[in-house]
Design a protein around this motif. Structure first.
Motif, PDB file in Angstrom:
ATOM      1  N   GLY A 102       0.698  -1.511  -0.131  1.00 39.85           N
ATOM      2  CA  GLY A 102       0.016  -0.014   0.022  1.00 39.85           C
ATOM      3  C   GLY A 102       1.004   1.458  -0.084  1.00 39.85           C
ATOM      4  N   ALA A 103       2.023   1.162  -0.149  1.00 43.10           N
ATOM      5  CA  ALA A 103       2.845   2.262  -0.104  1.00 43.10           C
ATOM      6  C   ALA A 103       2.630   3.074  -1.372  1.00 43.10           C
ATOM      7  CB  ALA A 103       4.431   2.080   0.300  1.00 43.10           C
ATOM      8  N   THR A 104       2.961   4.332  -1.264  1.00 43.60           N
ATOM      9  CA  THR A 104       2.819   4.867  -2.727  1.00 43.60           C
ATOM     10  C   THR A 104       3.865   5.870  -3.003  1.00 43.60           C
ATOM     11  OG1 THR A 104       1.563   6.914  -1.795  1.00 43.60           O
ATOM     12  CG2 THR A 104       0.283   5.210  -2.890  1.00 43.60           C
ATOM     13  N   GLY A 105       4.869   5.829  -2.000  1.00 44.46           N
ATOM     14  CA  GLY A 105       6.052   6.473  -2.132  1.00 44.46           C
ATOM     15  C   GLY A 105       7.404   5.467  -1.539  1.00 44.46           C
ATOM     16  N   TYR A 106       8.651   5.633  -2.075  1.00 39.59           N
ATOM     17  CA  TYR A 106       9.785   4.960  -1.429  1.00 39.59           C
ATOM     18  C   TYR A 106      10.876   5.774  -1.666  1.00 39.59           C
ATOM     19  CZ  TYR A 106      13.022   1.365  -1.315  1.00 39.59           C
ATOM     20  OH  TYR A 106      13.974   0.276  -1.004  1.00 39.59           O
ATOM     21  N   LEU A 107      11.802   5.957  -0.521  1.00 40.05           N
ATOM     22  CA  LEU A 107      12.884   6.925  -0.468  1.00 40.05           C
ATOM     23  C   LEU A 107      14.105   6.069   0.205  1.00 40.05           C
ATOM     24  CD1 LEU A 107      11.416  10.020   1.084  1.00 40.05           C
ATOM     25  CD2 LEU A 107      12.580   9.941  -1.160  1.00 40.05           C
ATOM     26  N   LEU A 108      15.137   6.095  -0.330  1.00 45.21           N
ATOM     27  CA  LEU A 108      16.324   5.664   0.276  1.00 45.21           C
ATOM     28  C   LEU A 108      16.612   6.391   1.506  1.00 45.21           C
ATOM     29  CD1 LEU A 108      18.381   4.504  -2.603  1.00 45.21           C
ATOM     30  CD2 LEU A 108      17.010   2.875  -1.303  1.00 45.21           C
ATOM     31  N   LYS A 109      17.455   5.919   2.331  1.00 48.21           N
ATOM     32  CA  LYS A 109      17.779   6.893   3.653  1.00 48.21           C
ATOM     33  C   LYS A 109      18.686   7.967   3.172  1.00 48.21           C
ATOM     34  CE  LYS A 109      16.345   3.890   7.489  1.00 48.21           C
ATOM     35  NZ  LYS A 109      16.730   3.338   8.826  1.00 48.21           N
ATOM     36  N   ASN A 110      19.267   8.085   2.171  1.00 48.31           N
ATOM     37  CA  ASN A 110      20.428   8.875   1.849  1.00 48.31           C
ATOM     38  C   ASN A 110      20.003  10.091   1.156  1.00 48.31           C
ATOM     39  OD1 ASN A 110      20.131   7.815  -0.636  1.00 48.31           O
ATOM     40  ND2 ASN A 110      22.101   7.328  -1.019  1.00 48.31           N
ATOM     41  N   ALA A 111      18.521  10.015   0.827  1.00 48.84           N
ATOM     42  CA  ALA A 111      17.665  11.251   0.077  1.00 48.84           C
ATOM     43  C   ALA A 111      17.930  12.316   0.978  1.00 48.84           C
ATOM     44  CB  ALA A 111      16.283  10.982   0.060  1.00 48.84           C
ATOM     45  N   ASP A 112      18.158  13.555   0.207  1.00 46.91           N
ATOM     46  CA  ASP A 112      18.448  14.834   0.773  1.00 46.91           C
ATOM     47  C   ASP A 112      17.082  15.419   1.107  1.00 46.91           C
ATOM     48  OD1 ASP A 112      17.004  16.226  -1.537  1.00 46.91           O
ATOM     49  OD2 ASP A 112      19.110  16.297  -2.558  1.00 46.91           O
ATOM     50  N   LYS A 113      17.081  16.454   1.779  1.00 44.66           N
ATOM     51  CA  LYS A 113      16.069  17.010   2.524  1.00 44.66           C
ATOM     52  C   LYS A 113      14.643  17.739   1.483  1.00 44.66           C
ATOM     53  CE  LYS A 113      17.639  21.839   3.334  1.00 44.66           C
ATOM     54  NZ  LYS A 113      18.101  22.649   4.136  1.00 44.66           N
ATOM     55  N   HIS A 114      15.427  17.921   0.219  1.00 44.90           N
ATOM     56  CA  HIS A 114      14.491  18.656  -0.733  1.00 44.90           C
ATOM     57  C   HIS A 114      13.644  17.269  -1.429  1.00 44.90           C
ATOM     58  CE1 HIS A 114      16.116  22.422  -0.454  1.00 44.90           C
ATOM     59  NE2 HIS A 114      17.499  21.962  -0.882  1.00 44.90           N
ATOM     60  N   GLU A 115      14.292  16.112  -1.437  1.00 45.55           N
ATOM     61  CA  GLU A 115      13.500  15.078  -1.937  1.00 45.55           C
ATOM     62  C   GLU A 115      12.525  14.465  -0.961  1.00 45.55           C
ATOM     63  OE1 GLU A 115      14.501  10.967  -4.488  1.00 45.55           O
ATOM     64  OE2 GLU A 115      16.263  11.916  -3.424  1.00 45.55           O
ATOM     65  N   MET A 116      12.938  14.494   0.244  1.00 44.86           N
ATOM     66  CA  MET A 116      11.990  14.019   1.425  1.00 44.86           C
ATOM     67  C   MET A 116      10.598  15.000   1.377  1.00 44.86           C
ATOM     68  SD  MET A 116      11.840  11.860   4.071  1.00 44.86           S
ATOM     69  CE  MET A 116      13.351  11.277   4.243  1.00 44.86           C
ATOM     70  N   VAL A 117      11.049  16.218   1.273  1.00 40.72           N
ATOM     71  CA  VAL A 117       9.700  17.212   1.180  1.00 40.72           C
ATOM     72  C   VAL A 117       8.875  16.828  -0.072  1.00 40.72           C
ATOM     73  CG1 VAL A 117       9.150  19.417   1.307  1.00 40.72           C
ATOM     74  CG2 VAL A 117      10.957  18.943   2.798  1.00 40.72           C
ATOM     75  N   ASP A 118       9.546  16.789  -0.906  1.00 40.42           N
ATOM     76  CA  ASP A 118       9.013  16.616  -2.285  1.00 40.42           C
ATOM     77  C   ASP A 118       8.036  15.237  -2.205  1.00 40.42           C
ATOM     78  OD1 ASP A 118       9.897  18.875  -3.559  1.00 40.42           O
ATOM     79  OD2 ASP A 118      11.343  17.600  -4.798  1.00 40.42           O
ATOM     80  N   ALA A 119       8.575  14.263  -1.392  1.00 41.94           N
ATOM     81  CA  ALA A 119       7.950  13.084  -1.430  1.00 41.94           C
ATOM     82  C   ALA A 119       6.668  13.098  -0.729  1.00 41.94           C
ATOM     83  CB  ALA A 119       8.877  12.049  -0.718  1.00 41.94           C
ATOM     84  N   ILE A 120       6.769  13.849   0.567  1.00 37.35           N
ATOM     85  CA  ILE A 120       5.690  13.964   1.471  1.00 37.35           C
ATOM     86  C   ILE A 120       4.763  14.877   0.710  1.00 37.35           C
ATOM     87  CG2 ILE A 120       4.939  15.234   3.571  1.00 37.35           C
ATOM     88  CD1 ILE A 120       8.010  14.318   4.730  1.00 37.35           C
ATOM     89  N   LYS A 121       5.002  15.661   0.007  1.00 32.34           N
ATOM     90  CA  LYS A 121       3.802  16.737  -0.672  1.00 32.34           C
ATOM     91  C   LYS A 121       3.160  15.878  -1.801  1.00 32.34           C
ATOM     92  CE  LYS A 121       6.014  21.186  -0.169  1.00 32.34           C
ATOM     93  NZ  LYS A 121       6.862  22.243  -0.776  1.00 32.34           N
ATOM     94  N   SER A 122       4.061  15.057  -2.443  1.00 42.44           N
ATOM     95  CA  SER A 122       3.441  14.157  -3.558  1.00 42.44           C
ATOM     96  C   SER A 122       2.509  13.211  -2.866  1.00 42.44           C
ATOM     97  CB  SER A 122       4.629  13.393  -4.197  1.00 42.44           C
ATOM     98  OG  SER A 122       5.251  14.336  -5.123  1.00 42.44           O
ATOM     99  N   VAL A 123       2.891  12.419  -1.765  1.00 38.92           N
ATOM    100  CA  VAL A 123       1.935  11.399  -1.478  1.00 38.92           C
ATOM    101  C   VAL A 123       0.831  12.145  -0.686  1.00 38.92           C
ATOM    102  CG1 VAL A 123       1.894   9.610   0.464  1.00 38.92           C
ATOM    103  CG2 VAL A 123       3.998   9.582  -1.101  1.00 38.92           C
ATOM    104  N   TYR A 124       0.942  13.080  -0.065  1.00 39.54           N
ATOM    105  CA  TYR A 124       0.061  13.904   0.481  1.00 39.54           C
ATOM    106  C   TYR A 124      -1.240  14.264  -0.414  1.00 39.54           C
ATOM    107  CZ  TYR A 124      -2.850  17.791   2.731  1.00 39.54           C
ATOM    108  OH  TYR A 124      -3.715  18.562   3.308  1.00 39.54           O
TER     109      TYR A 124
END
Length: 141
Positions: A102-124
């Motif tokens: 059921g996940a709609t996003g996937y990030l590696l732990k080495n993702a930078d903060k911009h990618e983390m925020v982009d992922a949160i906004k996208s999934v939201y």
């Protein structure tokens, strides 16, 4: 779903030092409200029962209940909560397991903060998000 106020987030990871770093990074983002942190999937499920976050960011490999089992439970019982899988590993089988759970996003732990925020906004916003550094071909999904 348009941005209205802040995105409520709960994170789950069994490594305290990683949670600390993620918390510090997310707290600097005005559009994100970090509600709570969990050490494993069981704690994550208990937290979301009470907090009703918009997005959950969960590690895949955790003790007691892993991210795949937690994601399945969340997707079944709380289908409006977006799920982002977080892992140190770029392993196709783990990614596929999380997507099927059921996940709609996937990030590696080495993702930078911009990618983390982009992922949160996208999934939201009910869009999928996959780490730029992931090897799997997303066109098949």
């Amino acid at each position: 779903m348009e941005m209205s106020g802040t995105i409520k987030v709960v994170i789950a990871d069994d490594h305290e030092i990683f949670r600390d770093g993620l918390r510090l990074m997310l707290q600097k983002q005005p559009e994100i409200n970090l509600l709570a942190e969990a050490e494993d999937g069981k704690e994550l499920i208990e937290l979301i029962k009470h907090l009703q976050p918009d997005v959950v960011i969960t590690d895949i490999k955790m003790p007691r209940m892993d991210g795949v089992a937690a994601a399945k439970h969340i997707a079944e019982h709380y289908p409006t909560i977006g799920i982002i899988a977080l892992s140190m590993f770029d392993e196709e089988d783990l990614i596929i397991d999380m997507l099927e759970a059921g996940a709609t996003g996937y990030l590696l732990k080495n993702a930078d903060k911009h990618e983390m925020v982009d992922a949160i906004k996208s999934v939201y916003n009910n869009d999928s998000y996959y780490c730029q550094h992931t090897s799997i071909s997303w066109h098949n999904w």
